[in-house]
Design a protein around this motif. Structure first.
Motif, PDB file in Angstrom:
ATOM      1  N   ARG A  30       0.827  -1.213   0.000  1.00 20.37           N
ATOM      2  CA  ARG A  30       0.000   0.000   0.000  1.00 20.37           C
ATOM      3  C   ARG A  30       0.858   1.259   0.000  1.00 20.37           C
ATOM      4  O   ARG A  30       0.512   2.257  -0.642  1.00 20.37           O
ATOM      5  CB  ARG A  30      -0.911  -0.006   1.232  1.00 20.37           C
ATOM      6  N   GLN A  34       0.668   4.069  -2.907  1.00 19.88           N
ATOM      7  CA  GLN A  34       0.446   5.485  -2.607  1.00 19.88           C
ATOM      8  C   GLN A  34       1.562   6.349  -3.183  1.00 19.88           C
ATOM      9  O   GLN A  34       1.312   7.433  -3.702  1.00 19.88           O
ATOM     10  CB  GLN A  34       0.361   5.683  -1.092  1.00 19.88           C
ATOM     11  N   GLY A  39       0.867  10.245  -3.841  1.00 23.42           N
ATOM     12  CA  GLY A  39       0.433  10.640  -2.503  1.00 23.42           C
ATOM     13  C   GLY A  39       1.591  11.173  -1.676  1.00 23.42           C
ATOM     14  O   GLY A  39       2.663  10.589  -1.648  1.00 23.42           O
ATOM     15  N   ALA A  44      -3.909  11.271   1.695  1.00 23.31           N
ATOM     16  CA  ALA A  44      -3.902  10.189   0.708  1.00 23.31           C
ATOM     17  C   ALA A  44      -4.084   8.846   1.405  1.00 23.31           C
ATOM     18  O   ALA A  44      -4.787   7.955   0.904  1.00 23.31           O
ATOM     19  CB  ALA A  44      -2.599  10.209  -0.082  1.00 23.31           C
ATOM     20  N   GLY A  45      -3.471   8.685   2.579  1.00 18.64           N
ATOM     21  CA  GLY A  45      -3.675   7.451   3.328  1.00 18.64           C
ATOM     22  C   GLY A  45      -5.107   7.290   3.802  1.00 18.64           C
ATOM     23  O   GLY A  45      -5.652   6.174   3.819  1.00 18.64           O
ATOM     24  N   SER A  48      -7.178   6.166   0.723  1.00 17.59           N
ATOM     25  CA  SER A  48      -6.953   4.751   0.396  1.00 17.59           C
ATOM     26  C   SER A  48      -7.581   3.840   1.449  1.00 17.59           C
ATOM     27  O   SER A  48      -8.129   2.778   1.116  1.00 17.59           O
ATOM     28  CB  SER A  48      -5.460   4.479   0.271  1.00 17.59           C
TER      29      SER A  48
END
Length: 364
Positions: A30, A34, A39, A44-45, A48
């Motif tokens: 992940r 990203q 990201g 952004a985290g 997601s």
């Protein structure tokens, strides 16, 4: 704060442990996804994580019919940035082989073991390489570039010339328990003097002379006892008619501190040793003891030892360890190599002083 994510991760696991929560951790795949999508921040985290939550709750049943090969392809495509790191191997081979070994050990230990054990092995191996590097540092003999105050390795610079009667030794690592003995051995190898062997020869010659002198004293006392019956006469005469007292014969023939020349031994070709400690970051207790033994051993061989370019932390450690004593004083410390060389040019033979070129700093 550069480590705020790790601190937040640790605090989350610490707090959740009191409420029987599942531990959380980071996901390499992940993180790479990203990064590949651009990201930069925690938003952004969050996005997601929200999408993954929707997939788990609602869209997960749509992927049940997909073959595992397709799912693995998606993961591999997202990890292509990590696979490109294999292209760094030829670069590491050309630039730094220690970093290449650390890379390979980390990769193999992570594959063969689990992630935690692999990282632990890589950290331990990295510390081992650091220790190994400090045990094999670069050491060299320096010479002066004519008409300058610049000193360079004579083996690498053709213009640098050694100063007659003076050896300048540079050591490029800290001196501590792991490499203190190696430092002493490297010093003797570079200056071309086997201190232990020369000291042993000196002791043997002094012992041999003392035994011969004792025999001479015993013989003289025997002659006095046989020829001079009256008390108070304890003197004999040699072939030149000089009166000698057998009791003081040792002091007259063999001085208390005999030199190598007086003993008939060939000493080193230099009278001063300059140790350049510009690259020495620290010295521990064992290093101080070895350094003090080196100074005393060379002093016994009539060679003065000087320290130059010492860091303030190194000087404090030497003072705290009682390095300076009767034979080793602070007058042996100089701010630069050229200061020490200029000092030596004043106190010794003029023929040696002519070989030392002092740079004129006055403006013309």
């Amino acid at each position: 704060m550069p480590l705020q994510e790790l601190i937040a991760l640790g605090l989350s696991n610490l707090t959740g442990s009191f409420f029987q929560c599942f531990p959380i951790t980071a996901s390499m795949s992940r993180s790479l996804v990203q990064e590949s999508t651009g990201g930069k921040t925690q938003i952004a985290g969050s996005v997601s994580s929200f999408i993954i939550l929707i997939c788990i709750l609602k869209a997960g049943e749509l992927f049940t019919s997909l073959p595992k090969a397709i799912l693995s392809t998606i993961v591999i495509a997202n990890l292509k940035g990590m696979y490109k790191q294999f292209m760094d191997l030829p670069i590491l081979w050309r630039t730094n082989k220690y970093d290449l070994l650390i890379w390979l050990v980390t990769f193999l230990s992570t594959i063969c073991l689990n992630l935690d054990m692999g990282l632990a092995v890589s950290i331990a191996f990295g510390l081992l390489t650091v220790t190994f590097r400090t045990q094999s540092p670069q050491c060299s003999i320096l010479g002066q570039v004519p008409e300058t105050d610049v000193y360079r390795d004579v083996a690498e610079n053709n213009q640098a010339k050694e100063i007659p009667g003076v050896k300048i030794f540079r050591y490029t690592s800290a001196i501590y328990f792991a490499n203190a003995e190696l430092f002493a051995k490297a010093l003797q190898d570079k200056v071309g003097v086997n201190v232990d062997r020369l000291k042993e020869k000196k002791k043997k010659v002094i012992s041999k002379r003392n035994r011969g002198l004792q025999k001479m004293i015993n013989m003289s006392q025997k002659i006095v006892a046989e020829t001079q019956k009256e008390p108070g006469f304890e003197y004999v005469t040699n072939s030149d008619g000089v009166i000698i007292n057998p009791k003081t014969l040792t002091d007259n023939i063999l001085p208390s501190s005999p030199t190598l020349r007086s003993l008939g031994l060939k000493g080193p070709e230099f009278h001063a040793l300059v140790l350049d400690f510009a690259a020495v970051s620290f010295v521990d207790t064992v290093g101080v003891k070895i350094l003090k033994n080196i100074c005393e051993d060379f002093s016994d061989l009539e060679i003065d030892v000087y320290l130059v370019n010492c860091l303030s932390s190194v000087l404090r450690q030497l003072e705290n360890s009682h390095f300076f004593s009767g034979t080793i004083t602070k007058s042996s410390i100089f701010a630069s190599i050229h200061d020490a060389v200029s000092y030596l040019s004043v106190g010794h033979d003029s023929s040696v002083a002519q070989e030392i070129t002092v740079c004129d700093t006055k403006s013309t």
